[in-house]
Design a protein around this motif. Sequence first.
Motif, PDB file in Angstrom:
ATOM      1  N   ILE A 179      11.967 -11.724 -14.089  1.00 44.27           N
ATOM      2  CA  ILE A 179      12.107 -12.719 -12.487  1.00 44.27           C
ATOM      3  C   ILE A 179      13.074 -12.110 -11.914  1.00 44.27           C
ATOM      4  O   ILE A 179      12.612 -13.363 -10.907  1.00 44.27           O
ATOM      5  CB  ILE A 179      12.890 -13.583 -13.429  1.00 44.27           C
ATOM      6  CG1 ILE A 179      12.696 -14.411 -14.817  1.00 44.27           C
ATOM      7  CG2 ILE A 179      14.396 -14.795 -12.444  1.00 44.27           C
ATOM      8  CD1 ILE A 179      14.331 -15.285 -15.538  1.00 44.27           C
ATOM      9  N   ALA A 180      13.820 -11.773 -12.015  1.00 49.77           N
ATOM     10  CA  ALA A 180      14.347 -10.457 -10.698  1.00 49.77           C
ATOM     11  C   ALA A 180      12.817 -10.148  -9.940  1.00 49.77           C
ATOM     12  O   ALA A 180      12.908 -10.023  -8.533  1.00 49.77           O
ATOM     13  CB  ALA A 180      15.397  -9.390 -11.048  1.00 49.77           C
ATOM     14  N   PHE A 181      12.224  -9.318 -10.701  1.00 48.97           N
ATOM     15  CA  PHE A 181      11.031  -8.881  -9.593  1.00 48.97           C
ATOM     16  C   PHE A 181       9.910 -10.089  -8.680  1.00 48.97           C
ATOM     17  O   PHE A 181       9.834  -9.885  -7.703  1.00 48.97           O
ATOM     18  CB  PHE A 181       9.661  -8.277 -10.726  1.00 48.97           C
ATOM     19  CG  PHE A 181      10.498  -6.503 -10.395  1.00 48.97           C
ATOM     20  CD1 PHE A 181      10.986  -5.574  -9.340  1.00 48.97           C
ATOM     21  CD2 PHE A 181      10.661  -6.068 -11.754  1.00 48.97           C
ATOM     22  CE1 PHE A 181      11.166  -4.021  -9.463  1.00 48.97           C
ATOM     23  CE2 PHE A 181      11.298  -4.296 -11.985  1.00 48.97           C
ATOM     24  CZ  PHE A 181      11.781  -4.113 -10.938  1.00 48.97           C
ATOM     25  N   ASN A 182       9.806 -11.445  -9.690  1.00 48.55           N
ATOM     26  CA  ASN A 182       9.242 -12.412  -9.279  1.00 48.55           C
ATOM     27  C   ASN A 182       9.927 -12.609  -7.999  1.00 48.55           C
ATOM     28  O   ASN A 182       9.644 -12.710  -6.332  1.00 48.55           O
ATOM     29  CB  ASN A 182       9.218 -13.162 -10.504  1.00 48.55           C
ATOM     30  CG  ASN A 182       7.786 -12.946 -11.034  1.00 48.55           C
ATOM     31  OD1 ASN A 182       7.479 -11.976 -10.504  1.00 48.55           O
ATOM     32  ND2 ASN A 182       8.407 -13.451 -12.088  1.00 48.55           N
ATOM     33  N   GLU A 183      11.124 -12.422  -8.356  1.00 48.28           N
ATOM     34  CA  GLU A 183      12.266 -13.539  -7.230  1.00 48.28           C
ATOM     35  C   GLU A 183      11.695 -12.527  -5.454  1.00 48.28           C
ATOM     36  O   GLU A 183      12.194 -12.919  -4.549  1.00 48.28           O
ATOM     37  CB  GLU A 183      13.422 -13.418  -7.458  1.00 48.28           C
ATOM     38  CG  GLU A 183      15.296 -14.122  -6.411  1.00 48.28           C
ATOM     39  CD  GLU A 183      14.555 -15.516  -5.729  1.00 48.28           C
ATOM     40  OE1 GLU A 183      13.615 -16.209  -6.160  1.00 48.28           O
ATOM     41  OE2 GLU A 183      15.619 -16.004  -4.996  1.00 48.28           O
ATOM     42  N   VAL A 184      12.196 -11.289  -6.212  1.00 53.43           N
ATOM     43  CA  VAL A 184      12.165 -10.054  -4.654  1.00 53.43           C
ATOM     44  C   VAL A 184      10.719 -10.391  -4.375  1.00 53.43           C
ATOM     45  O   VAL A 184      11.031 -10.233  -2.424  1.00 53.43           O
ATOM     46  CB  VAL A 184      11.601  -8.364  -5.288  1.00 53.43           C
ATOM     47  CG1 VAL A 184      11.560  -7.694  -4.397  1.00 53.43           C
ATOM     48  CG2 VAL A 184      13.665  -8.543  -6.178  1.00 53.43           C
ATOM     49  N   GLY A 185      10.060 -10.601  -4.603  1.00 44.34           N
ATOM     50  CA  GLY A 185       8.021 -11.027  -3.663  1.00 44.34           C
ATOM     51  C   GLY A 185       8.571 -12.866  -3.176  1.00 44.34           C
ATOM     52  O   GLY A 185       7.854 -12.074  -1.968  1.00 44.34           O
ATOM     53  N   VAL A 212       4.418  -7.042   1.209  1.00 42.65           N
ATOM     54  CA  VAL A 212       5.139  -6.406   0.595  1.00 42.65           C
ATOM     55  C   VAL A 212       5.629  -6.932  -0.847  1.00 42.65           C
ATOM     56  O   VAL A 212       5.783  -5.912  -2.157  1.00 42.65           O
ATOM     57  CB  VAL A 212       6.633  -6.550   1.444  1.00 42.65           C
ATOM     58  CG1 VAL A 212       8.315  -6.290   0.820  1.00 42.65           C
ATOM     59  CG2 VAL A 212       6.399  -5.936   2.611  1.00 42.65           C
ATOM     60  N   ALA A 213       5.165  -7.940  -1.149  1.00 41.85           N
ATOM     61  CA  ALA A 213       5.500  -8.362  -2.010  1.00 41.85           C
ATOM     62  C   ALA A 213       4.958  -8.048  -3.657  1.00 41.85           C
ATOM     63  O   ALA A 213       4.904  -7.299  -4.521  1.00 41.85           O
ATOM     64  CB  ALA A 213       5.016 -10.207  -2.208  1.00 41.85           C
ATOM     65  N   ARG A 258      -3.422  -1.603  -0.938  1.00 40.80           N
ATOM     66  CA  ARG A 258      -3.560  -2.827  -1.290  1.00 40.80           C
ATOM     67  C   ARG A 258      -2.624  -4.021  -0.781  1.00 40.80           C
ATOM     68  O   ARG A 258      -3.242  -5.275  -1.868  1.00 40.80           O
ATOM     69  CB  ARG A 258      -3.018  -2.798  -2.762  1.00 40.80           C
ATOM     70  CG  ARG A 258      -3.361  -0.543  -3.736  1.00 40.80           C
ATOM     71  CD  ARG A 258      -4.358  -1.270  -3.985  1.00 40.80           C
ATOM     72  NE  ARG A 258      -4.442  -2.098  -4.613  1.00 40.80           N
ATOM     73  CZ  ARG A 258      -5.129  -2.499  -5.869  1.00 40.80           C
ATOM     74  NH1 ARG A 258      -5.786  -0.776  -6.464  1.00 40.80           N
ATOM     75  NH2 ARG A 258      -5.708  -2.797  -7.663  1.00 40.80           N
ATOM     76  N   GLY A 259      -1.422  -3.789  -0.522  1.00 46.29           N
ATOM     77  CA  GLY A 259      -0.673  -5.038  -0.001  1.00 46.29           C
ATOM     78  C   GLY A 259      -1.481  -5.796   1.066  1.00 46.29           C
ATOM     79  O   GLY A 259      -1.841  -6.759   0.787  1.00 46.29           O
ATOM     80  N   SER A 260      -2.581  -5.146   1.699  1.00 41.41           N
ATOM     81  CA  SER A 260      -3.751  -5.861   2.619  1.00 41.41           C
ATOM     82  C   SER A 260      -4.309  -6.368   2.169  1.00 41.41           C
ATOM     83  O   SER A 260      -4.399  -7.218   2.877  1.00 41.41           O
ATOM     84  CB  SER A 260      -3.058  -4.661   3.608  1.00 41.41           C
ATOM     85  OG  SER A 260      -4.349  -3.437   3.567  1.00 41.41           O
ATOM     86  N   GLN A 261      -4.969  -5.757   1.514  1.00 44.20           N
ATOM     87  CA  GLN A 261      -6.032  -6.155   1.164  1.00 44.20           C
ATOM     88  C   GLN A 261      -5.663  -7.315   0.686  1.00 44.20           C
ATOM     89  O   GLN A 261      -6.664  -8.247   0.268  1.00 44.20           O
ATOM     90  CB  GLN A 261      -6.749  -5.317   0.009  1.00 44.20           C
ATOM     91  CG  GLN A 261      -7.184  -3.454   0.364  1.00 44.20           C
ATOM     92  CD  GLN A 261      -8.580  -4.178   1.034  1.00 44.20           C
ATOM     93  OE1 GLN A 261      -9.590  -4.730   0.335  1.00 44.20           O
ATOM     94  NE2 GLN A 261      -8.346  -4.212   1.913  1.00 44.20           N
TER      95      GLN A 261
END
Lengths: 368, 218
Positions: A179-185, A212-213, A258-261
């Motif tokens: 949940i924590a990682f999802n919340e950061v995203g 960033v997510a 990967r983020g920009s793609q």
Amino acid sequence: MIVESNTVRFDSLTLDSGATLAPVEVAYETYGRLNAARSNAILALHAFSGDAHAAGVSHETGKPGWWDNMIGPGKGFDTNQYFVICSNVLGGCRGTTGPASINPATGCPYAMSFPVITIGDMVRLQAMLMDWLGIKRLLTVSGGSMGGMQALEWAVSYPERVVSAIPIAATTRHSAQQIAFNEVGRQAIMADPDWNDGNYYGKQPPARGLAVARMVGHITYMSDDSMREKFGRRLRGKEDFGFGFDVDFEVESYLRYRGSQFVNRFDANSYLYITKAMDYFDLSYRHASLAAALEPVECRFLVISFSSDWLYPSYQSQETVRALRSRNCDVAYVELESNYGHDSFLVDVAEQSELVRGFLASTFEKAQ
Amino acid sequence: MSVQAPHLGSKPPAFVHDLLGRRDYAIIGDIVAPGSQVLDLGCGEGELLEWLAANKGVKARGVEKSSARVQRAIGRGVSVFQGDIDGGLADYPDQTFDYVILSQTLQETVYPRKVLHEMLRVGKRGIVAFPNFGHWRVRLSMLTSGRAPCTKLFPYAWYESPNIHFLTVFDFEELAALEGLQVERRYFLAGHRKVTFLPNLLAEVAVFLVTRERGRRD
């Protein structure tokens, strides 16, 4: 194998939240042939950022499917023998109704007025698609990560419609860390001024936040070992440190790329809705125990986890297996050795293919 | 070994054929009643379970530690759980299985007594097969060499052996009594022959069919 996506429209879908979506469209692809007895159908379930294009080469984009190494002639899910279906999940942005879809009541995209959805809602829509395709029973439901969560949901919600389930690198409920990682995203997206409370359609989307997510996501999909192997401390196109904040390291370059793609193929609001659905997922919710929640289950299971997966660690799969065993369910379990972290189910498929092949063969034989 | 032997009474033949290359499998294959529920602890690649499912119509389950073996077992269609039997049976409800098989495994477990106890909690009957450490060749090997015995039955150097708890026929009978187990049948083998005389000295492999004594189902 050149494949095309199809779309089917249903009048309405009632959600776990009580809200109703009307109408609902589902994008799906199929591979192989349904046999006369309609007993060889398999539903492949995609992970968080996947889509209906699971195998073959897309007619439109020319790209291979997300599980092309597992689904096809002679592969783990052998399309010479089985009929494989894959659909984009509810709330997605690749052909199935989601927050970017037009709300017929307003003529504008739903954006944040899209109702909150659950894994159960995704599965209910898949069941409607199976009805529409004339498939009463699935030989197996299988997927990794969120796909595995859907497979588990299928086994509980539609016990009479699944002969077996193959949840891979999955869990019956999201942990605090997940949940924590999802919340950061989510926070990265919502902190981007371009997000604009979700109203960015037709304008500049929250590309920086979404990127960033995705960068955070990619870190959680790999392992310390696989990152060391792939990038180490190698510098990107330079002999020495740049003494600045441009890209120095290969790993930075990779994550930025990967983020920009990702921004080009994924909708930020879908990111919010789908991660929330994963976080809400808890099969034992409103039950005395996980074992109690599994009471309706009738099917066989093949549960697979990976040694280096720290996002969906083996203990979660083992928890699932233990609860199934306490109900004396027919369950096989193995932890495969792999260095690729959570991504293993997508990239390290040699052993996984053998397991799936043998399990499916015996399941198909028993079901006849 | 296709004829189902009754549990008690009739005189068994003195010669035991191989089943899947093993004599103890042949005996186990005979003991297990058709259509029963079977759990094999330390099931290896699931050969015995596959045979029992195909020839006796049993519901077969297995537990095995090695990932590679579990993969091959699942590949042949047997439902095997990768895990440790020393602590891995706790999830099964009481008396789930008709038979729990422990074939050439008891001597490899860390807590043999606990395993024996657990197997008769989750199973109505236990089938335990083990190499007899009391066999005369083992005794002779130790007596003459003064070293940890190395024989056909126990071929490993002491530092490489998977066997960590050596036991004899007498030892097992004693532990069974201590655990309140009733021995329903016992088989002793030397090569392909059944041993009826001085089994603790002459048997290479022993197979016991045990159940918990009535009133002691704790």
